[in-house]
Motif scaffolding. Structure first.
Motif, PDB file in Angstrom:
ATOM      1  N   UNK A  88       0.812  -1.212   0.000  1.00  0.00           N
ATOM      2  CA  UNK A  88       0.000   0.000   0.000  1.00  0.00           C
ATOM      3  C   UNK A  88       0.845   1.261   0.000  1.00  0.00           C
ATOM      4  N   UNK A 127      -4.006  -8.238   0.382  1.00  0.00           N
ATOM      5  CA  UNK A 127      -4.125  -9.343   1.325  1.00  0.00           C
ATOM      6  C   UNK A 127      -2.799 -10.124   1.359  1.00  0.00           C
ATOM      7  N   UNK A 175      -7.634  -4.027   0.171  1.00  0.00           N
ATOM      8  CA  UNK A 175      -6.600  -3.061  -0.217  1.00  0.00           C
ATOM      9  C   UNK A 175      -7.193  -1.770  -0.737  1.00  0.00           C
ATOM     10  N   UNK A 218      -1.518  -6.481 -17.204  1.00  0.00           N
ATOM     11  CA  UNK A 218      -1.621  -5.577 -16.057  1.00  0.00           C
ATOM     12  C   UNK A 218      -0.316  -4.794 -15.860  1.00  0.00           C
ATOM     13  N   UNK A 219       0.804  -5.460 -16.120  1.00  0.00           N
ATOM     14  CA  UNK A 219       2.102  -4.756 -16.024  1.00  0.00           C
ATOM     15  C   UNK A 219       2.108  -3.568 -16.974  1.00  0.00           C
ATOM     16  N   UNK A 270     -24.057 -14.998  -4.984  1.00  0.00           N
ATOM     17  CA  UNK A 270     -23.634 -15.489  -3.669  1.00  0.00           C
ATOM     18  C   UNK A 270     -22.613 -16.620  -3.822  1.00  0.00           C
ATOM     19  N   UNK A 273     -14.348 -15.710  -1.101  1.00  0.00           N
ATOM     20  CA  UNK A 273     -14.013 -15.640   0.321  1.00  0.00           C
ATOM     21  C   UNK A 273     -13.161 -16.829   0.766  1.00  0.00           C
ATOM     22  N   UNK A 330      -7.249 -18.455  -0.996  1.00  0.00           N
ATOM     23  CA  UNK A 330      -6.140 -18.157  -0.090  1.00  0.00           C
ATOM     24  C   UNK A 330      -6.011 -16.641   0.045  1.00  0.00           C
ATOM     25  N   UNK A 331      -6.129 -15.952  -1.079  1.00  0.00           N
ATOM     26  CA  UNK A 331      -6.170 -14.485  -1.080  1.00  0.00           C
ATOM     27  C   UNK A 331      -7.593 -14.079  -1.458  1.00  0.00           C
ATOM     28  N   UNK A 332      -8.429 -13.745  -0.458  1.00  0.00           N
ATOM     29  CA  UNK A 332      -9.806 -13.344  -0.798  1.00  0.00           C
ATOM     30  C   UNK A 332      -9.781 -12.110  -1.700  1.00  0.00           C
ATOM     31  N   UNK A 351     -12.287  -8.974  -3.806  1.00  0.00           N
ATOM     32  CA  UNK A 351     -13.610  -8.347  -3.814  1.00  0.00           C
ATOM     33  C   UNK A 351     -14.477  -8.844  -4.957  1.00  0.00           C
ATOM     34  N   UNK A 407     -21.772  -5.532  -1.972  1.00  0.00           N
ATOM     35  CA  UNK A 407     -21.095  -4.463  -1.231  1.00  0.00           C
ATOM     36  C   UNK A 407     -21.769  -3.138  -1.539  1.00  0.00           C
ATOM     37  N   UNK A 458     -14.703   2.895  -9.229  1.00  0.00           N
ATOM     38  CA  UNK A 458     -14.131   2.789  -7.877  1.00  0.00           C
ATOM     39  C   UNK A 458     -13.991   1.359  -7.365  1.00  0.00           C
ATOM     40  N   UNK A 504     -10.235  -0.189  -8.036  1.00  0.00           N
ATOM     41  CA  UNK A 504      -8.964   0.492  -7.777  1.00  0.00           C
ATOM     42  C   UNK A 504      -8.546   0.356  -6.320  1.00  0.00           C
ATOM     43  N   UNK A 505      -7.246   0.512  -6.119  1.00  0.00           N
ATOM     44  CA  UNK A 505      -6.738   0.578  -4.750  1.00  0.00           C
ATOM     45  C   UNK A 505      -5.665   1.662  -4.708  1.00  0.00           C
ATOM     46  N   UNK A 506      -5.591   2.362  -3.569  1.00  0.00           N
ATOM     47  CA  UNK A 506      -4.616   3.438  -3.461  1.00  0.00           C
ATOM     48  C   UNK A 506      -3.216   2.896  -3.181  1.00  0.00           C
ATOM     49  N   UNK A 507      -2.234   3.560  -3.744  1.00  0.00           N
ATOM     50  CA  UNK A 507      -0.827   3.277  -3.450  1.00  0.00           C
ATOM     51  C   UNK A 507      -0.176   4.602  -3.099  1.00  0.00           C
TER      52      UNK A 507
END
Lengths: 495, 495
Positions: free
Chosen positions: A413, A436, A442, B19-20, B213, B220, B223-225, B227, B441, B453, B456-459
């Motif tokens: 982060x 995670x 995140x 993604x890179x 669901x 969930x 191993x890495x949940x 969103x 959510x 939104x 995305x995640x902030x860095x």
């Protein structure tokens, strides 16, 4: 401490009731309340500091600083809330060609939020900490599950908040303090019980992976799943690059040791891992680590439980194959004191053994010597999500190691160019939370005013009459907040 | 259609590779790409419309409108992305008293996003729909799991996007189209397999509760949940109040029927429930419903599967105790056509039988007659989360029913004062998503630019050198986006 289920249910019901009230408050009212809480906490005397010192073994100067920070958090979050940043008002009026209806959106609180006190920040991340402040800023009643490590500190802080609730005539359910750890009769943990409680709508947690993950799983199994923001720590890797090492291997080692052992290593952002490519400069760095750590005096850990975990996890990692004690403090520890240690291993071994990526909460680091930059890149690629990653580098190092730099961006982060990760500033630009397992989501931060975002949800009003709109969305912008009106940010009234 | 696992893995790997690349693009570049996709879709001829009409039975005018909407979504989201709204740059420079470090935060994509095509919007919520547009706007490669109901439509849309990817020389992994439903050998659903895939970092879904669901649970258990944003529909209750009924029971009934039966009732926002207190005006409303629905002609549903579900769920609800057929279309249905029906029951019975709150996807409503306002309030309090709630009311009705009005605010993402909930405008102020189970959510929307939104995640970059900062965070604001600099929104450069 054991608490009857009926009492917990009563707190949850009070919180749900208070939410009805909370939804009628404006951002300015909540901000003013938060400033009043800040004042109340600021006015707390030695009673608070003494209790915390006694309960956590943290030194008084540190606690004094943490109290200032906690007060600052309430004020900074209040000011951001007052500006309307987190109601994020968006208004599309019906007078445009494309929009048939008048639609106005703002964000309200999710409902009662369960906040877990953290062991390592008895003020800033506990009963009256950032989670509580951001939930209240969002318009959510708070149920605090007190950390058992500092019950008296928690009680004093809770009383400070409650005093403001009473003075303002707000419903008592705005803030509740749950001191019990166990539900009477069933033996269930109160935190688990409340996480599953239908009236709880979100959870804020700072602590261990095991603790956070357990809450996440409980929340996911609910009939109505709820968001859990758990900040679960990480090993905060430090990547040391050749030119930076050439220019100051010894200075870097000194900074690393200071950060690793600060506060007995009991920070979420403790740099528990350092990696570089074998070279003479890296050797100098290693030798400086070895020499420097010898002088670190053992210091008391927060509590017996944390000390026991530290010793167990330290022993577990130290017993892994091809891992050697590289550096250790000279002075033996006594009682619940932690003695700093750095283990050494190869990148190949680190990559092969997942145990070596586990956090050891305390003054403990793992030093990884890679045979090549490719190995460093492989370690970067394999890392789990982290709160922070630090690059000890010159700009030329960055240019020469684009693959590593690119890879670490996926893993944390907060990314530091030099410096050390301990010390999390409470500013808008802060990101405390990472992929995670550093945190459960995140997309959010638990430090800085943006922490409020975790606990709000947007509600749109279509063609709603002015008198029934919330103040934040009326034509007259009495609160003078910035709003996006027909795509344009403005504080103007709508004519 | 069966697809080998190796092919799915290859798509996921391509997406991870893309993604890179994506992380090196600026908001302006992504926005320009999105406009190019919009142009490409706009240029698609009758081939697209014919395929969709053949595969979904939706009438051509509706499909023409949906195509326009889809193009509009790409453009609107692109423009919002270009403004920098979702990188949300926050810069705290080190020159203030309180801030020791220069910290700069912006948001990047989460990584590859798995998007599920929806049955009921073959353009706007499917292969090239809002989830795909918002994920790309966020900087996330997209893996589309095509909806099996309109494979050819999906293929044409995918080809349009791919053509732009190729023309721009972007890596192919930016967008992949997964046509298979089942993994070869294992029989696992491709959607489930990819939701569990380590290289997938988020999921966008529009469809049934069961479908959404199931994905949430898979995510969930990883191993890495990750969103999951699943929009799972709802019954979109309509509350009719006395004065509004007095003033126009018949008009209201007509509007309700039109909305309930629009597009064979196959909208997420279909108003499948209406409630009011027994009165002579409510009787008029009821009679008008009964009379009005007789003339509704049966219309073909999207596909056999949806038709079968409609018949089954309609029969299930209709067979509940103390529920009667109140109104039904005169003309019998043929083939996969749906015949509109409204059931009637009491508030007491509705409260007692959870089956009556379940969505029946199609032109089917439940009419609830309450004996008192208290019963209406009880129904409001018991409602599950909804996408929308409509209040058919005058301002005086609102004043006189504060408890009901207050309660519904907890239950929906969009609250309408009159009008009908079908018709979701693509504007900033839109909220499409609500408390569980309307969506997974409630903090996010899947319609309107804010849909970005979700992905995305902030860095945060601490003390990062200018040359290595992303364009969005450099001192020189070449992209001319709004940034929060030391707490103040500005598009100025930093000196």
């Amino acid at each position: 401490m054991i608490q009857p289920q009926s009492e917990l249910d009563a707190y949850a019901a009070l919180a749900a009731g208070a939410f009805r009230f909370f939804k009628t408050t404006t951002v300015k009212e909540r901000a003013a309340f938060m400033h009043a809480v800040a004042d109340q906490i600021e006015a707390l005397g030695p009673e608070l500091l003494d209790a915390a010192h006694r309960e956590t073994a943290l030194p008084l100067p540190r606690l004094t600083g943490e109290k200032t920070r906690t007060v600052g958090q309430w004020r900074a979050y209040a000011d951001a809330v007052a500006k309307g940043l987190y109601v994020e008002a968006r208004i599309d009026t019906a007078n445009k060609e494309k929009t048939k209806n008048d639609i106005r959106k703002y964000s309200i609180g999710l409902g009662p939020v369960l906040v877990f006190g953290a062991a390592n920040f008895p003020f800033a991340f506990s009963t009256a900490g950032g989670d509580t402040a951001s939930a209240i800023g969002a318009g959510c009643p708070v149920l605090v599950k007190a950390h058992p490590g500092h019950p008296e500190t928690s009680r004093i802080m809770a009383a400070a908040i409650t005093a403001v609730v009473e003075a303002w005539g707000w419903p008592p359910g705005v803030f509740s303090h749950i001191a019990g750890d166990e539900v009477a009769g069933t033996g269930e943990r109160t935190g688990a019980y409340l996480t599953a409680h239908p009236q709880v709508k979100a959870v804020g947690f700072t602590g261990s992976y095991q603790g956070g993950k357990a809450l996440l799983d409980i929340a996911a199994r609910r009939e109505e799943p709820i968001p859990v923001f758990a900040e679960m720590g990480s090993i905060n890797p430090v990547f040391v690059f050749p030119q930076a090492l050439e220019q100051g291997a010894e200075t870097l080692a000194k900074a690393y040791i200071a950060s690793l052992t600060l506060g007995a290593g009991q920070f979420c952002t403790n740099p528990g891992m350092v990696i570089g490519v074998k070279s003479t400069a890296f050797d100098r760095f290693k030798q400086a680590l070895r020499a420097g750590i010898r002088d670190v005096l053992p210091s008391a850990m927060l509590n017996e439980h944390i000390y026991t975990n530290f010793e167990r996890n330290k022993a577990l990692l130290s017993a892994q194959p091809e891992v050697n004690i590289w550096a250790e403090a000279d002075t033996p520890a006594a009682g619940s004191q932690a003695r700093a240690r750095i283990m050494e291993t190869s990148a190949v071994n680190f990559l092969a053994n997942p145990v070596l990526s586990e956090e050891v909460f305390g003054p403990f680091g793992i030093l990884i010597e890679a045979a090549s930059v490719d190995e460093v890149a492989a370690v970067a690629a394999q890392l789990k999500g982290q709160l922070t990653i630090t690059l000890a580098a010159t700009e030329a190092d960055m240019d020469a190691h684009k693959t590593v730099v690119d890879r670490v961006k996926d893993k944390a982060g907060r990314l530091l160019f030099n410096g050390m990760p301990t010390g999390v500033e409470v500013v808008y630009a802060m990101q405390h939370g990472g992929p995670f397992p550093a945190s459960t989501d995140a997309r959010f931060t638990s430090v800085g005013p943006d922490a409020v975002k975790r606990f709000v949800r947007p509600v749109a009003f279509q063609n709603w009459p002015q008198t029934h709109l919330p103040e934040e969305l009326k034509n007259v912008n009495a609160l003078q907040i910035l709003r996006t009106v027909n795509g344009r940010l403005t504080a103007e009234d709508i004519s």
